[in-house]
Design an enzyme around this catalytic site. Structure first.
Site, PDB file in Angstrom:
ATOM      1  CG  ASP A 187      -0.250  -0.148   2.524  1.00  0.00           C
ATOM      2  OD1 ASP A 187       0.783  -0.843   2.572  1.00  0.00           O
ATOM      3  OD2 ASP A 187      -0.719   0.407   3.527  1.00  0.00           O
ATOM      4  CD  GLU A 233       3.449  -0.685   7.592  1.00  0.00           C
ATOM      5  OE1 GLU A 233       3.701  -0.538   8.799  1.00  0.00           O
ATOM      6  OE2 GLU A 233       3.552   0.239   6.762  1.00  0.00           O
TER       7      GLU A 233
END
Length: 397
Positions: A82, A140
């Site tokens: 991400d 994350e």
């Protein structure tokens, strides 16, 4: 040809492609749990390499490569996929095409590297024993973190698992080097949301009001005693208030003050003891001064601990691959990472990959709008992780 030579040769062959992959991912970043195009791209890259990955969680992907030689051990390799809600300022041919979204923490490099690892391992699968699972993990960057979902989906439950390994880019470390540390490595992180309620009014008549600004100021100062007087000196702890909003005016005392901050430490018992102490302290100060305090703690990631034996092994294997002079001990890092969840449940090793190049102007810190990497690090990141995984499985050099 030795295993080491095989991996280095393959890493060199695919290096230009891994750079292309990293640049594509950097140009089209996606936020946490929105990584649909990212996952489609990863899946396509793996399909082209002859690997059939499977979905896991909302936007995760899991690949599995089994060696052709007898062996029942398994290693899990993880990359986060991400991006961050940051508008990129650095202008390159791969600058983010999604305004306000940027790979400012190097997850594009982690992802491209793990794609490369998969390609290398698949190409030499008949030469090694054991199994390597490759986890492309979402989210994350936001609580509660994608690692929690991966664990709930059973990513750690397979028999034979002997360790989880991850890497993280580090601009303060020159490209070509890695750093790692046994034991406690990265901090837990809890988000603090504090509202101090008073009674606003004219700034010239403070006796008629209950000033939440003064109360909040006392709370900010008092909270620092958690670190300076309540925590054990040998336990790293940090408490920072980063947002203080008192929406009054030059001559207006507001009704309330809103604050936000973070508390980080490396001891789970002290962590929760500190939660109780800071709540009691803030609420007591507010009430003693005539106001009230709402104190909410959003519990984040635990601290990250690197298993001693696994980390020792990774250091040795990395020395074989990069040369011992390119391995160094990392300092304790008070940032937090959801890789910590894996480390709390099984043997894990999380190491830092050097990506800085000061002479080329590549030195901006993580989470900076000017962040970039020295892409020569991608040559090492793929081969190194592949080699470390196979050596940990017991394969010879």
């Amino acid at each position: 040809m030795t295993l080491l030579d095989q991996i280095k040769k393959k890493a060199e062959e695919i290096y230009p492609l891994i750079v292309e992959h990293r640049r594509y991912l950097h140009r089209f970043p996606e936020l946490s749990f929105q990584e649909h195009c990212t996952v489609a791209f990863i899946r396509d890259c793996l399909y082209k390499a002859g690997i059939d990955p499977q979905p896991i969680g909302d936007t995760g992907l899991l690949a599995r490569i089994e060696g052709g030689l007898p062996g029942d051990k398994l290693v899990l390799l993880r990359a986060d996929i991400d991006a961050l809600p940051i508008h990129e300022l650095r202008q390159t041919e791969y600058t983010s095409a999604n305004p306000g979204v940027m790979h400012a923490c190097g997850h594009d490099a982690h992802t491209a590297s793990l794609i490369g690892v998969a390609m290398i391992l698949h190409s030499i699968r008949d030469s090694f024993a054991g199994t390597v699972k490759l986890l492309f993990q979402p989210a994350e960057e936001i609580l509660p973190g994608g690692a929690c979902q991966m664990i709930r989906e059973g990513v750690l439950e397979e028999p034979g698992l002997i360790g989880v390994i991850g890497q993280h880019v580090m601009p303060a470390l020159p490209a070509g080097r890695i750093a790692l540390r046994k034991g406690r490595f990265m901090a837990s992180k809890d988000d603090l949301h504090i509202t101090v309620n008073g009674r606003g009014g004219h700034g010239a008549q403070p006796q008629e009001n209950v000033d939440p600004v003064v109360i909040a100021a006392h709370i900010v100062i008092a909270l620092q005693q958690l670190v300076s007087r309540f925590s054990h000196p040998a336990t790293p702890s940090v408490l920072s208030i980063g947002r203080f909003l008192a929406n009054g005016a030059i001559n207006v005392i507001p009704d309330k003050v809103e604050m936000q901050g973070a508390f980080r430490t490396m001891d789970e018992n002290w962590r929760y003891d500190a939660h109780a102490k800071m709540r009691k302290m803030a609420i007591g100060i507010a009430e003693s001064m005539g106001g009230t305090c709402e104190f909410r703690i959003e519990t984040g990631y635990p601290f990250l601990v690197n298993a001693d034996d696994l980390t020792d092994n990774v250091a040795v294997f990395a020395g074989e691959y990069l040369g011992e002079n390119n391995i160094e001990e990392a300092a304790i890092w008070m940032a937090s990472e959801d890789f910590a969840y894996y480390s709390q449940q099984t043997d894990a090793c999380f190491y830092l990959l050097g990506t800085g190049n000061e002479s080329a102007g590549i030195k901006a810190s993580l989470h900076s709008p000017d962040f970039d990497i020295d892409e020569s690090a991608l040559l090492l990141s793929t081969g190194l992780m592949a080699y470390v995984a196979l050596r940990q499985l017991g394969n010879n050099t």
